[in-house]
Design an enzyme around this catalytic site. Sequence first.
Site, short mmCIF file in Angstrom:
data_model
loop_
_atom_site.label_atom_id
_atom_site.label_comp_id
_atom_site.label_asym_id
_atom_site.label_seq_id
_atom_site.Cartn_x
_atom_site.Cartn_y
_atom_site.Cartn_z
N ASN A 13 0.88 -1.17 0.00
CA ASN A 13 0.00 0.00 0.00
C ASN A 13 0.92 1.22 0.00
O ASN A 13 1.42 1.61 1.05
CB ASN A 13 -0.90 -0.02 1.24
N TRP A 14 1.11 1.77 -1.18
CA TRP A 14 2.05 2.89 -1.29
C TRP A 14 1.50 4.18 -0.69
O TRP A 14 2.23 5.13 -0.48
CB TRP A 14 2.41 3.13 -2.77
N LYS A 15 0.17 4.25 -0.50
CA LYS A 15 -0.48 5.49 -0.02
C LYS A 15 -0.16 6.63 -0.99
O LYS A 15 -0.02 6.39 -2.18
CB LYS A 15 -0.04 5.78 1.42
N HIS A 99 -9.77 1.67 4.02
CA HIS A 99 -8.55 1.89 4.81
C HIS A 99 -8.83 2.91 5.90
O HIS A 99 -9.59 3.86 5.69
CB HIS A 99 -7.42 2.37 3.89
N GLU A 101 -7.22 5.32 6.95
CA GLU A 101 -6.90 6.71 6.58
C GLU A 101 -8.04 7.32 5.77
O GLU A 101 -8.28 8.53 5.83
CB GLU A 101 -5.57 6.76 5.81
N GLU A 170 -6.10 -4.27 10.29
CA GLU A 170 -5.10 -3.24 10.49
C GLU A 170 -5.41 -2.44 11.75
O GLU A 170 -6.21 -1.48 11.71
CB GLU A 170 -5.06 -2.29 9.28
N GLY A 176 1.98 2.68 10.54
CA GLY A 176 2.99 3.73 10.37
C GLY A 176 3.63 4.19 11.67
O GLY A 176 4.30 5.21 11.70
N SER A 216 2.87 -1.76 10.33
CA SER A 216 4.31 -1.85 10.60
C SER A 216 4.88 -3.25 10.37
O SER A 216 5.79 -3.68 11.08
CB SER A 216 4.62 -1.36 12.02
N GLY A 237 2.64 -0.90 4.24
CA GLY A 237 2.81 0.50 3.84
C GLY A 237 4.28 0.83 3.70
O GLY A 237 4.91 0.57 2.67
N GLY A 238 4.85 1.41 4.75
CA GLY A 238 6.23 1.90 4.73
C GLY A 238 7.24 0.96 4.10
O GLY A 238 8.01 1.38 3.22
P1 PGA Z 1 2.46 0.54 7.53
O1 PGA Z 1 1.04 0.76 6.80
O2 PGA Z 1 3.00 -0.77 7.05
O3 PGA Z 1 3.30 1.71 7.10
O4 PGA Z 1 2.19 0.52 9.00
C1 PGA Z 1 0.13 -0.28 6.63
C2 PGA Z 1 -1.14 0.22 5.99
O5 PGA Z 1 -1.62 1.30 6.37
O6 PGA Z 1 -1.72 -0.43 5.11
#
Ligand code: PGA
Length: 258
Positions: A13-15, A99, A101, A170, A176, A216, A237-238
Amino acid sequence: MNHKYRKTVIAANWKMNKTPTETRTFGAEFRRILPRGRWCEIVLCMPAICIPAGVKAMRDTRVNIGAENMYHETFGAFTGEISAPMLVDAGVKYVILGHSERRAMGETDADINKKLIAALEAGLTPILCVGESLEQRKSGVTFEHITMQLKLDFQNIQPEQLRRIVVAYEPIWAIGTGLTATPEEAEEVCQHIRTVIRKLSSAKTARATSILYGGSMNGDNAAQLLAQPDIDGGLIGGASLDPEKFVKIINAANQDAE
Ligand code: PGA
């Protein structure tokens, strides 16, 4: 993971990261170091503007391209939105929905439910995200909250369609932040998600549903998380922004592939 009954899915998930040019650079490097042979299902979910570059970069590989959101209507006067058929035509196979966010920006379970129905209708595989906040965890309502999200998000979806949905657990407090749920904490909730799906559909569907963990996840903690019986992959994500770091997680998922 349980390879006998369900797919292992490792999804990036590059966001809101990477330009189309950076997508091409990532793609070239990722192709070069991608493990050969036994593969789990690999998905790169990226900003809509990067999708054409992503599809081109991953051509003739088994890597799938995913979107990070979509609108539930097919076409019309919805300025700035992108529909499921548009994603399909661009070569997209997966779409992240719900998601945290996006929920934080005002997306409701009713919106997510409409998007899920539209995505399934168009032939996309939705990755539905659910998860609790730190306050909810501390006050002991994690299971209730997730049960409610699943019930609302799955409304009016037929059991045979439910089978095509990937669910990602999640915990918001782990996204993050560098704080990962312990394998036991993550397993407990993923197992609960499977139980809810069983109640809403059937034992067969629940057994066939891939449930991912996200928050994470990285090359160092992936193997332990993926060793849990009800964790069938990850939404990352990260650690998905760097090809090498992402491949480390793919290798962890391929570890005990049968
Ligand atoms: P993260 O993000 O791996 O940076 O914690 C995961 C996500 O929000 O899908």
